[in-house]
Design an enzyme around this catalytic site. Sequence first.
Site, PDB file in Angstrom:
ATOM      1  N   LYS A 169     -66.562  96.127 -72.651  1.00  0.00           N
ATOM      2  CA  LYS A 169     -67.642  97.112 -72.548  1.00  0.00           C
ATOM      3  C   LYS A 169     -67.035  98.503 -72.704  1.00  0.00           C
ATOM      4  O   LYS A 169     -65.970  98.796 -72.133  1.00  0.00           O
ATOM      5  CB  LYS A 169     -68.355  96.985 -71.192  1.00  0.00           C
TER       6      LYS A 169
ATOM      7  N   SER B 280     -77.318  97.494 -68.705  1.00  0.00           N
ATOM      8  CA  SER B 280     -76.658  98.335 -69.689  1.00  0.00           C
ATOM      9  C   SER B 280     -75.581  97.613 -70.509  1.00  0.00           C
ATOM     10  O   SER B 280     -75.184  98.104 -71.559  1.00  0.00           O
ATOM     11  CB  SER B 280     -76.020  99.540 -69.000  1.00  0.00           C
TER      12      SER B 280
ATOM     13  N   SER C  65     -76.727  95.452 -64.393  1.00  0.00           N
ATOM     14  CA  SER C  65     -76.281  95.620 -65.778  1.00  0.00           C
ATOM     15  C   SER C  65     -75.412  94.499 -66.332  1.00  0.00           C
ATOM     16  O   SER C  65     -75.167  94.455 -67.534  1.00  0.00           O
ATOM     17  CB  SER C  65     -75.537  96.948 -65.931  1.00  0.00           C
TER      18      SER C  65
END
EC number: 6.3.5.7
Lengths: 485, 484
Positions: A76, A152, A176
């Site tokens: 990420k 997210s 997330s």
Amino acid sequence: MIDASLKQLSQALAAKQISSVELTQLFLDRIERLNPTLNAFVTVDPEISLKMAAAADARIAAGTAGALTGIPIAQKDIFCAEGWRTTCGSKMLANFVSPYDATVIHKMHAEAGLVSLGKTNMDEFAMGSSNETSFFGPVRNPWDTGRVPGGSSGGSAAAVAARLAPAATGTDTGGSIRQPAALCNLTGLKPTYGVVSRYGMIAFASSLDQGGPMAASAEDCALLLNTMAGFDERDSTSLDRPREDYARDLEKPLAGLKIGLPKEFFGEGCDAEVMAAVRAAIAEYEKLGATTVEVSLPNSHLSVPAYYVIAPAEASSNLSRFDGVRYGYRAPDYGNLDDMYMKTRAQGFGAEVKRRIMIGAYVLSHGYYDAYYLQAQRIRRLIANDFVEAFKQCDVIMGPTSPSTAFKLGEKAADPVQMYLSDIYTIAVNLAGLPGMSVPCGFAGGLPVGLQLIGNYFAEAQLLNVAHRYQQATDWHRRRPEGVA
Amino acid sequence: MNQWEVVIGIETHAQLATVSKIFSGAATAFGAEPNTQACAVDLALPGVLPVLNRKAVDCAIRFGLAIGAEVAQKSVFARKNYFYPDLPKGYQISQMDLPVVVGGHIALQIGQGDKAYEKLVRLTRAHLEEDAGKSLHEDFHGKSGIDLNRAGTPLLEIVSEPDMRSSEEAVAYAKALHALVRWIGICDGNMQEGSFRCDANVSVRPKGQAEFGTRREIKNLNSFRFLKEAIDYEVQWQINEIEEGRKIQQATVLFDPDTGETRMMRSKEDAHDYRYFPDPDLLPLVISADWIARVKGELPELPGQMRERFINDLGLSAYDATALTASQEMAAYFESTVAVAGKANAKPCANWVMVDLAARLNKEGRELADSPVSTAQLAGLIQRIADNTISNNIAKKVFEALWNGEGATADQVIDKQGLKQITDTGAIEALVDEVLAANAGNVAEFRAGKEKAFNALVGQVMKAAKGKANPQQVNDLLRKKLAG
């Protein structure tokens, strides 16, 4: 090979059936082919990845490889990685190349010998539940490219679901990891706050942020968590506990397991088909020897409002460092210093980030602090106490991860409150600091549904066990989206 | 002026003498090339986190113990949010609601002689925080430069109660605090380098009025002289304003040493809303009783304790005891002189250190640490005065000789220069007789009641003895002869 588990990949590498360079190239090829559609990665650097893979092959040849050495993984883009552009999904950091490694990255690269394939797209500064707030454009859900992957950590979720990577890292501040895992048919784990170091993980809301694995199975998550977790003296909120093997209890039978079902999670507000899949999963657990008990989390309706005070408050301060002075974006034309700040931040941040900074600055300001911030902290304690009470009656708590399946791109973008409600079942877990997982448990209208498992503090190994046994008995987690083969 | 009372409170930033910064491992040494002592944490790169330096906490505990304050079992770091280019995170980590040190006091000795008085200044609190970097506004072709070497340097902010009533008291407080932080080794006290800087909150009120007047805060005073000048100017300014019918507005002001004036930096309306909240990156600071006990064990004897001991054990006056304990160097010099000269000579030791030695050092602008006269030499000198080998006047000569390296010990100088006092009654009597015979005029004046004439006669005898006659014996013999 692209559908193989981490364990299978590890065995193939050890047996020299494939080299890390070959494996890495295999996934890089898929990224090259499929990423233009999915937009899951914002940065790919084959040169660095292949160099890491070659180094991993050398370790394998020298017999110094660890369990995951040579396995490619997606990161990420919230984790700083030395030499990699690290954007956090923002224009503010679109040109920022990190000069240092986050602790998690260091553990994966230097210690475990994992190979990073690239940095995955995400909601800007992790603020969002659909991946639509990214400066680099929305990520598309491999199950239906007209739909969002969740957020997210949407880029990581889409990447693993489309097998652009065998596994990925994510972070979870209010859901997330779990919500995009649910929307993309993945297994994702948010550990107990303090288990995974936050050093080098760009802060959104410091008291809630926690990194964790996203993969195809609980077993993969356990192996990844083994490399990610551990005390870090550079993170004062990291917990100094003995190292543990999170895979140790995977095979434990579930007979006698007591599952708590919070009545607040089974009321209105959840899509009926989603609820049906969740109930079917619980019935499956009963077949595996578990029993259920109704529990109550009486303050859970306060979790979204409390979260949208605490998280923006911390974010408004955490994001102050993005001021155009030392690194990152700076407005090209400005007058005096104040003008430089205003233009830089007005142009560098997207709408959702600015909204949260304003909310955060407001709730911390003189005269409002007690009514908002302190009150939210009190609610946070009540929510944590609710879980303490509930865990007196059960071993794990279950319910839906998200009230709906993946929604259409743009569907909720104009209505922040609707967007915020997609995390209604996940947020309380962050406020309490507990570990939580999402596990694939069926489909509704052809789209994946996630079952949420919530454990007591430090019950990661138990959660992984509970998820793993279910995955031994079902094959939801092995389903792959069509059209991305 | 007479109907006005001045009220002053002081906030002091003392830079703590730790090797590394308060929340990172970077060095704190002064004067390095810009930005060479700023690591990822000091630069506030994305993702970095603070880790508290426990040595800075040791310093705060030391200070708390030294001023008789409460060291908080639990204190909390908070973020003070504001934007400035030399503040890399956009917030300063400080302490707000729960500071590490609460209460305490500092005893001051103000004025000299008859006007001397003691005063106790109460402290409100002291808290740990990080310093900001520096903005450099010169030599950058119209742009400003930022040096982050100082960013993250540990500070102890020490806040007094508004207990001071004159600039003299304010300076005495600042000096006592300055001496104390150096004494306990938590701050190098270098004011030029900004290691010790004061903000003064100043207000005036009509004498007898219970409530305080509106205060203005004078920022960043880095010398005792500026502290005094700034307060004196500000007080006069405030009195003039009020007397001319204007109200004082709460404000922050700066002192300009060139003009000797204070000028407004920002008014209360412009004051920042710092949006303080507990820093979620740092756990509350918990200080155990063991930690405090460990630090207590490492503390030197404190000036207050030493002062009491000087009064009780050595019989010194309160004034002398305070003056001698104004710095650790002076106290140590005095103590080691007394150790050789003997407790019975404590009073003359105090005088020699505080008066003669201090004046001589001052004349050459030297520090006590590089005094050419050692404590053993001074003690030897004082012993010769005590046993009547030399008079006080001759002693000054011997001291000067020791200062100039004309002998290794007082005894050597006395021998070499033949300064030993004449105590043989017969020899002195002969000199007295000689002087009386040669100065009939003075003798007559004395007999007519003029005491001055007696002093002239003493002077004549001492002159004849080349200063070496025992003055008491000379006096006694003269009186006896003149009476006879």
